[in-house]
Motif scaffolding. Sequence first.
Motif, PDB file in Angstrom:
ATOM      1  N   SER A  56      10.808  -7.364  -9.933  1.00  0.00           N
ATOM      2  CA  SER A  56      10.385  -7.225  -8.538  1.00  0.00           C
ATOM      3  C   SER A  56      10.641  -5.811  -8.023  1.00  0.00           C
ATOM      4  O   SER A  56       9.831  -5.261  -7.268  1.00  0.00           O
ATOM      5  CB  SER A  56      11.120  -8.247  -7.661  1.00  0.00           C
ATOM      6  OG  SER A  56      12.526  -8.081  -7.757  1.00  0.00           O
ATOM      7  N   TYR A  57      11.756  -5.209  -8.452  1.00  0.00           N
ATOM      8  CA  TYR A  57      12.048  -3.833  -8.041  1.00  0.00           C
ATOM      9  C   TYR A  57      11.022  -2.876  -8.626  1.00  0.00           C
ATOM     10  O   TYR A  57      10.530  -1.960  -7.959  1.00  0.00           O
ATOM     11  CB  TYR A  57      13.448  -3.422  -8.484  1.00  0.00           C
ATOM     12  CG  TYR A  57      13.742  -1.950  -8.255  1.00  0.00           C
ATOM     13  CD1 TYR A  57      14.023  -1.473  -6.982  1.00  0.00           C
ATOM     14  CD2 TYR A  57      13.710  -1.058  -9.319  1.00  0.00           C
ATOM     15  CE1 TYR A  57      14.280  -0.127  -6.767  1.00  0.00           C
ATOM     16  CE2 TYR A  57      13.960   0.293  -9.112  1.00  0.00           C
ATOM     17  CZ  TYR A  57      14.244   0.748  -7.841  1.00  0.00           C
ATOM     18  OH  TYR A  57      14.476   2.087  -7.637  1.00  0.00           O
ATOM     19  N   LEU A  58      10.663  -3.080  -9.895  1.00  0.00           N
ATOM     20  CA  LEU A  58       9.675  -2.222 -10.536  1.00  0.00           C
ATOM     21  C   LEU A  58       8.317  -2.361  -9.853  1.00  0.00           C
ATOM     22  O   LEU A  58       7.603  -1.369  -9.665  1.00  0.00           O
ATOM     23  CB  LEU A  58       9.565  -2.576 -12.018  1.00  0.00           C
ATOM     24  CG  LEU A  58       8.616  -1.734 -12.863  1.00  0.00           C
ATOM     25  CD1 LEU A  58       8.951  -0.247 -12.749  1.00  0.00           C
ATOM     26  CD2 LEU A  58       8.662  -2.185 -14.311  1.00  0.00           C
ATOM     27  N   CYS A  59       7.941  -3.577  -9.476  1.00  0.00           N
ATOM     28  CA  CYS A  59       6.683  -3.792  -8.753  1.00  0.00           C
ATOM     29  C   CYS A  59       6.668  -2.998  -7.447  1.00  0.00           C
ATOM     30  O   CYS A  59       5.671  -2.326  -7.121  1.00  0.00           O
ATOM     31  CB  CYS A  59       6.488  -5.273  -8.454  1.00  0.00           C
ATOM     32  SG  CYS A  59       6.135  -6.307  -9.881  1.00  0.00           S
ATOM     33  N   SER A  60       7.746  -3.078  -6.704  1.00  0.00           N
ATOM     34  CA  SER A  60       7.831  -2.348  -5.432  1.00  0.00           C
ATOM     35  C   SER A  60       7.754  -0.845  -5.664  1.00  0.00           C
ATOM     36  O   SER A  60       7.087  -0.120  -4.910  1.00  0.00           O
ATOM     37  CB  SER A  60       9.136  -2.698  -4.707  1.00  0.00           C
ATOM     38  OG  SER A  60       9.178  -4.069  -4.394  1.00  0.00           O
ATOM     39  N   LEU A  61       8.412  -0.365  -6.695  1.00  0.00           N
ATOM     40  CA  LEU A  61       8.406   1.060  -6.996  1.00  0.00           C
ATOM     41  C   LEU A  61       6.999   1.556  -7.299  1.00  0.00           C
ATOM     42  O   LEU A  61       6.564   2.605  -6.812  1.00  0.00           O
ATOM     43  CB  LEU A  61       9.331   1.334  -8.178  1.00  0.00           C
ATOM     44  CG  LEU A  61       9.449   2.785  -8.639  1.00  0.00           C
ATOM     45  CD1 LEU A  61      10.068   3.645  -7.551  1.00  0.00           C
ATOM     46  CD2 LEU A  61      10.269   2.873  -9.922  1.00  0.00           C
TER      47      LEU A  61
ATOM     48  N   GLU B 196       4.050   0.158  -6.430  1.00  0.00           N
ATOM     49  CA  GLU B 196       3.181   0.082  -5.265  1.00  0.00           C
ATOM     50  C   GLU B 196       3.523   1.162  -4.237  1.00  0.00           C
ATOM     51  O   GLU B 196       2.630   1.687  -3.553  1.00  0.00           O
ATOM     52  CB  GLU B 196       3.261  -1.307  -4.635  1.00  0.00           C
ATOM     53  CG  GLU B 196       2.606  -2.381  -5.481  1.00  0.00           C
ATOM     54  CD  GLU B 196       2.482  -3.707  -4.749  1.00  0.00           C
ATOM     55  OE1 GLU B 196       2.972  -3.801  -3.596  1.00  0.00           O
ATOM     56  OE2 GLU B 196       1.905  -4.653  -5.322  1.00  0.00           O
ATOM     57  N   ASP B 197       4.802   1.516  -4.128  1.00  0.00           N
ATOM     58  CA  ASP B 197       5.190   2.579  -3.198  1.00  0.00           C
ATOM     59  C   ASP B 197       4.729   3.945  -3.681  1.00  0.00           C
ATOM     60  O   ASP B 197       4.406   4.828  -2.879  1.00  0.00           O
ATOM     61  CB  ASP B 197       6.719   2.596  -3.022  1.00  0.00           C
ATOM     62  CG  ASP B 197       7.222   1.409  -2.216  1.00  0.00           C
ATOM     63  OD1 ASP B 197       6.393   0.769  -1.542  1.00  0.00           O
ATOM     64  OD2 ASP B 197       8.431   1.119  -2.284  1.00  0.00           O
ATOM     65  N   HIS B 198       4.680   4.114  -4.981  1.00  0.00           N
ATOM     66  CA  HIS B 198       4.389   5.435  -5.547  1.00  0.00           C
ATOM     67  C   HIS B 198       2.896   5.712  -5.682  1.00  0.00           C
ATOM     68  O   HIS B 198       2.461   6.853  -5.573  1.00  0.00           O
ATOM     69  CB  HIS B 198       5.063   5.568  -6.908  1.00  0.00           C
ATOM     70  CG  HIS B 198       5.045   6.957  -7.453  1.00  0.00           C
ATOM     71  ND1 HIS B 198       5.887   7.931  -6.993  1.00  0.00           N
ATOM     72  CD2 HIS B 198       4.267   7.539  -8.401  1.00  0.00           C
ATOM     73  CE1 HIS B 198       5.647   9.064  -7.638  1.00  0.00           C
ATOM     74  NE2 HIS B 198       4.669   8.842  -8.503  1.00  0.00           N
ATOM     75  N   PHE B 199       2.103   4.667  -5.938  1.00  0.00           N
ATOM     76  CA  PHE B 199       0.684   4.871  -6.214  1.00  0.00           C
ATOM     77  C   PHE B 199      -0.173   4.203  -5.135  1.00  0.00           C
ATOM     78  O   PHE B 199      -0.203   2.976  -5.017  1.00  0.00           O
ATOM     79  CB  PHE B 199       0.315   4.310  -7.584  1.00  0.00           C
ATOM     80  CG  PHE B 199       1.048   4.990  -8.710  1.00  0.00           C
ATOM     81  CD1 PHE B 199       0.690   6.258  -9.119  1.00  0.00           C
ATOM     82  CD2 PHE B 199       2.111   4.365  -9.334  1.00  0.00           C
ATOM     83  CE1 PHE B 199       1.361   6.887 -10.146  1.00  0.00           C
ATOM     84  CE2 PHE B 199       2.796   4.978 -10.354  1.00  0.00           C
ATOM     85  CZ  PHE B 199       2.422   6.251 -10.765  1.00  0.00           C
ATOM     86  N   LEU B 200      -0.883   4.999  -4.390  1.00  0.00           N
ATOM     87  CA  LEU B 200      -1.722   4.527  -3.293  1.00  0.00           C
ATOM     88  C   LEU B 200      -2.822   3.596  -3.806  1.00  0.00           C
ATOM     89  O   LEU B 200      -3.443   3.855  -4.838  1.00  0.00           O
ATOM     90  CB  LEU B 200      -2.347   5.727  -2.568  1.00  0.00           C
ATOM     91  CG  LEU B 200      -3.232   5.416  -1.351  1.00  0.00           C
ATOM     92  CD1 LEU B 200      -2.404   4.806  -0.233  1.00  0.00           C
ATOM     93  CD2 LEU B 200      -3.934   6.688  -0.879  1.00  0.00           C
ATOM     94  N   SER B 201      -3.060   2.519  -3.059  1.00  0.00           N
ATOM     95  CA  SER B 201      -4.142   1.560  -3.357  1.00  0.00           C
ATOM     96  C   SER B 201      -3.968   0.869  -4.700  1.00  0.00           C
ATOM     97  O   SER B 201      -4.939   0.411  -5.302  1.00  0.00           O
ATOM     98  CB  SER B 201      -5.509   2.261  -3.315  1.00  0.00           C
ATOM     99  OG  SER B 201      -5.728   2.872  -2.070  1.00  0.00           O
ATOM    100  N   SER B 202      -2.731   0.804  -5.191  1.00  0.00           N
ATOM    101  CA  SER B 202      -2.453   0.117  -6.446  1.00  0.00           C
ATOM    102  C   SER B 202      -1.620  -1.128  -6.173  1.00  0.00           C
ATOM    103  O   SER B 202      -0.965  -1.229  -5.143  1.00  0.00           O
ATOM    104  CB  SER B 202      -1.704   1.045  -7.407  1.00  0.00           C
ATOM    105  OG  SER B 202      -2.473   2.196  -7.688  1.00  0.00           O
ATOM    106  N   VAL B 203      -1.664  -2.070  -7.094  1.00  0.00           N
ATOM    107  CA  VAL B 203      -0.914  -3.311  -6.929  1.00  0.00           C
ATOM    108  C   VAL B 203      -0.133  -3.612  -8.200  1.00  0.00           C
ATOM    109  O   VAL B 203      -0.528  -3.225  -9.304  1.00  0.00           O
ATOM    110  CB  VAL B 203      -1.827  -4.502  -6.585  1.00  0.00           C
ATOM    111  CG1 VAL B 203      -2.481  -4.298  -5.232  1.00  0.00           C
ATOM    112  CG2 VAL B 203      -2.871  -4.725  -7.668  1.00  0.00           C
TER     113      VAL B 203
END
Length: 256
Positions: A64-69, A71-78
Amino acid sequence: MALCQLPAEPECQTYLLRDLFQRLLSNLPIEGEWQLNILQNSTGNTYICTKLQQNSRYQRISGSYLCSLIEDHFLSSVSFQYEETVVSFIANNSNNACDAVRQEHLTELTRLVAYSGGISDLFSDISQAPYYYRQAGIALEMGRQKCPEQDFFYFKDFALSYMLSNSQEKFPLQMLLTSGLQNLIDHDKASDANYVQTLRVYLNNNMSLVKTSTDLFVHRTTLIARLKRIQTLLQTDSESPTERLYIQLLLKLLEM
């Protein structure tokens, strides 16, 4: 699709796009006007799919932390957790920045040594996302087997090996070998010669005597004599592109 066509709130955009990719991977029906519109007009953005997996269950970095990282770093990515892995669809808004996006992604993820990942080819049709997820998974699986010292693997580097490995689903390799190539294998087993390797290097060098003699550290005259003996055993028309390709594919299978 231009970003102005998405819902106004970024959080809503991310949620709907994430839900869309999850539904596609799970083969669930697509609901909602916005998601259907994205599928019908997904030509503005391009994506790569990455499939990330922990190298050890004892690592501390959570999915979950990696997912948040990501999405925060790459615009328009999921990014989301799926089948005990972290799956990301990284958006690329430039027409010619495929390698740049991948490199940026890898640079960020290499800081998280607890994970290794497979990376798909670039794509723009979101409805094809399950196939690119499969690409990322194949890259991860084959990469870990063949190059365990590495962390990230591109599907393009394993596409040929994957294609060839699937050619053996119905037949063992021995049933695919030509009688001539089997002659070379048997000859090598009964002598100190390595005709199979000589043939492999010769074909990989596009039948260049100069390059092959250099790679094998043999004199040109010695190489010519060896190739004549190989041709006699191989019983294949080396001037035929089709037969050369078949022999090269078989030689690749023998390496796997």
